[in-house]
Scaffold this motif. Structure first.
Motif, short mmCIF file in Angstrom:
data_model
loop_
_atom_site.label_atom_id
_atom_site.label_comp_id
_atom_site.label_asym_id
_atom_site.label_seq_id
_atom_site.Cartn_x
_atom_site.Cartn_y
_atom_site.Cartn_z
N ALA A 1 45.14 60.52 31.36
CA ALA A 1 46.46 60.95 30.92
C ALA A 1 46.57 62.47 30.92
CB ALA A 1 46.76 60.39 29.53
N GLY B 1 54.86 56.28 32.75
CA GLY B 1 54.24 56.87 31.57
C GLY B 1 53.95 58.35 31.71
N ARG B 2 53.76 58.81 32.94
CA ARG B 2 53.51 60.24 33.16
C ARG B 2 54.73 61.06 32.77
NH1 ARG B 2 52.08 60.01 39.34
NH2 ARG B 2 53.96 58.71 39.17
N ARG C 1 55.13 61.09 28.93
CA ARG C 1 54.18 62.00 28.29
C ARG C 1 54.61 63.45 28.49
NH1 ARG C 1 49.38 64.87 28.91
NH2 ARG C 1 47.94 64.62 27.16
N GLU D 1 48.78 52.75 30.77
CA GLU D 1 48.62 52.40 32.18
C GLU D 1 47.15 52.49 32.58
OE1 GLU D 1 51.39 53.19 36.04
OE2 GLU D 1 50.74 54.97 34.92
N CYS E 1 48.37 59.12 34.88
CA CYS E 1 49.10 57.97 34.36
C CYS E 1 49.18 58.13 32.85
CB CYS E 1 48.38 56.66 34.72
SG CYS E 1 46.67 56.59 34.12
N SER E 2 49.81 57.18 32.18
CA SER E 2 49.79 57.15 30.72
C SER E 2 48.50 56.48 30.25
CB SER E 2 51.00 56.37 30.19
OG SER E 2 50.88 55.00 30.53
N ARG E 3 48.19 56.61 28.98
CA ARG E 3 46.99 55.95 28.45
C ARG E 3 47.08 54.44 28.59
NH1 ARG E 3 44.51 58.63 22.99
NH2 ARG E 3 44.99 60.80 23.39
N GLY F 1 55.29 63.91 24.89
CA GLY F 1 53.92 63.98 24.43
C GLY F 1 53.73 65.09 23.42
#
Length: 305
Positions: free
Chosen positions: A65, A186-187, A190, A74, A70-72, A194
């Motif tokens: 992440a 998710g990127r 964030r 994902e 990606c997101s966590r 985030g």
């Protein structure tokens, strides 16, 4: 026959000089077939503040992440499906890595990620940003083919599958309007919301001061305007510095780098102002522009927040 002198000293043995051999460099694991390289070591790319260094270890999902892969969530899915390799080996759940470890992601997973969409909506009043509440409809209910802005220049075409996992990256109050980002990526989420996000957001805010609703600028104390820029606290926590200035006699412009709940309305209340209209017009480098209220468009491939 030669004679020797027993009293002569024995010569020291000659030192043998050998050319030093270069230490063998450890081989970098080849990227396995079907895998796309996800990371280059930080030593080569410049360490990212707050990330793992050469000896510190972070959980793999957090590291992915931080690097924007990606997101966590994902990352956890990909790891569980065996789609992530570290130094050429399939990564187990819970693995910790250093900045020098090489991370590779399955090309199929990256391909699916590229299919995810980010949508820009001009949210009208009366819709909530997230889940439906108190009988009010969520903003995502506005996303369909009928409300797709006809001047959208994106090559994307609407499909019902784009609604799966589509969630707001940030919020606008039910009585606020303007630019709202909804994304499957998710990127993007964030980057915008985030804890380490630095993306600023711009708002136009119509106010009144006590009973004064016209030419508020002429009666509002300059010192109070300075307080809006810096010095206020909410819930016992100081607010980050903001840019606040007059756009016209009844309207302020706010530029914030954080998003506390109902932040602008509460900031205004602290200095005696009442908000009578609030519109978000920009997030980072993306502007609301001419997008009509209640309509939406895709974030274009060449747009960046």
């Amino acid at each position: 026959m030669s004679s020797s002198n027993p009293s002569a000293p024995t010569p020291a043995p000659r030192a043998v000089l050998r050319r030093p051999t270069a230490a063998a460099k450890p081989a970098t694991p080849a990227c396995p077939a079907g895998m796309a390289a996800g990371v280059v070591p930080d030593a080569a790319r410049g360490a990212v503040p707050g990330t793992a260094n050469g000896t510190d270890r972070l959980r793999l999902n957090k590291r992915m992440a931080e690097l924007g892969l990606c997101s966590r969530r994902e990352a956890d899915d990909w790891i569980a499906q065996g789609r992530v390799r570290v130094n050429g080996q399939v990564a187990p759940i819970g693995l910790r890595v250093t900045a020098s470890d090489r991370i590779a992601v399955d090309k199929q997973a990256r391909g699916a990620q590229r299919q995810r969409v980010t949508i820009l909506l001009h949210k009208p009043m009366g819709y909530v940003s997230g889940q439906a509440e108190d009988g009010h409809r969520p903003a995502v209910a506005l996303i369909d083919q009928r409300t797709h802005w006809r001047d959208d220049t994106s090559r994307n075409r609407f499909a019902p599958a784009q609604l799966r996992g589509l969630a707001p990256a940030g919020r606008l109050d039910i009585d606020s309007v303007g630019l709202l980002v909804l994304t499957q990526d998710g990127r993007v989420a964030r980057q915008l919301i985030g804890a380490d996000s630095t993306v600023d957001k711009e708002y136009l805010v119509r106010v009144q001061y006590g009973a004064v609703a016209l030419d508020v600028r002429s009666v509002f104390p300059a010192g109070q305007l300075a307080s809006l820029c810096h010095g206020l606290s909410l819930d016992g926590q100081p607010l980050k510095p903001a840019v606040v200035d007059w756009q016209n006699p009844e309207q302020l412009r706010f530029v914030l780098t954080e998003g506390r709940k109902r932040q602008i309305r509460r900031m205004c209340a602290l200095v005696g102002l009442t908000v009578v209209g609030l519109k978000r017009v920009r997030i980072g480098r993306v502007r609301l522009g001419l997008l009509p209220a209640g309509q939406w468009r895709y974030l274009a491939a060449d747009e960046q927040f």
